[in-house]
Write a protein that holds these residues in place. Structure first.
Motif, mmCIF file in Angstrom:
data_model
loop_
_atom_site.group_PDB
_atom_site.id
_atom_site.type_symbol
_atom_site.label_atom_id
_atom_site.label_comp_id
_atom_site.label_asym_id
_atom_site.label_seq_id
_atom_site.Cartn_x
_atom_site.Cartn_y
_atom_site.Cartn_z
ATOM 1 N N ARG A 52 1.516 11.620 -10.373
ATOM 2 C CA ARG A 52 0.871 12.927 -10.307
ATOM 3 C C ARG A 52 1.899 14.047 -10.540
ATOM 4 N N LYS A 87 0.984 4.144 -2.950
ATOM 5 C CA LYS A 87 0.794 5.576 -2.712
ATOM 6 C C LYS A 87 1.972 6.371 -3.276
ATOM 7 N N ASP A 88 3.193 5.865 -3.080
ATOM 8 C CA ASP A 88 4.376 6.536 -3.627
ATOM 9 C C ASP A 88 4.310 6.601 -5.142
ATOM 10 N N THR A 99 0.832 -1.203 0.000
ATOM 11 C CA THR A 99 0.000 0.000 0.000
ATOM 12 C C THR A 99 0.866 1.252 0.000
ATOM 13 N N ASP A 100 1.934 1.251 0.789
ATOM 14 C CA ASP A 100 2.842 2.404 0.820
ATOM 15 C C ASP A 100 3.490 2.620 -0.539
ATOM 16 N N GLU A 145 1.581 6.563 -7.046
ATOM 17 C CA GLU A 145 0.545 7.518 -7.433
ATOM 18 C C GLU A 145 1.057 8.959 -7.309
ATOM 19 N N ALA A 146 1.799 9.248 -6.245
ATOM 20 C CA ALA A 146 2.349 10.599 -6.058
ATOM 21 C C ALA A 146 3.354 10.919 -7.158
#
Length: 98
Positions: free
Chosen positions: A65, A58-59, A54-55, A61-62
């Motif tokens: 972006r 998230k990394d 999960t971490d 996705e960032a």
């Protein structure tokens, strides 16, 4: 990400439980407790790797972006330079006509 070493550790736990059960020295109650402890260990193992996954998601996705934002900014700069060059060329052509 689960590595081969982690899978080997999980297999070792299963083999230990099977070995203990096959010895016949343990009662049914002790065998059930050993199996539950092994399952709890596997559950904790899975939770740890799920959190790590999960971490990383998230990394990722960032980072995606940020990349999109950088591409948008670069595109805007290029468009601005094209407009500026067109205005400069128009001014230059107008001065040539005078």
């Amino acid at each position: 990400m689960i590595t081969a070493n982690d899978l080997i550790c999980g297999k070792k736990i299963q083999l230990i439980v099977i070995k203990i059960m096959s010895l016949g020295y343990m009662s049914i109650r002790a065998t059930v407790i050993a199996v539950l402890v092994a399952l709890l260990g596997l559950l904790l193992f899975g939770v740890y790797y799920h959190d790590a996954y999960t971490d990383k998601a998230k990394d990722l996705e960032a980072a995606e972006r940020q990349q999109k934002q950088a591409e948008t900014i670069a595109g805007n700069v290029i468009q601005s330079m094209r407009i500026f060059n067109a205005i400069t060329q128009a001014n230059h052509d107008e001065k040539q006509q005078i």
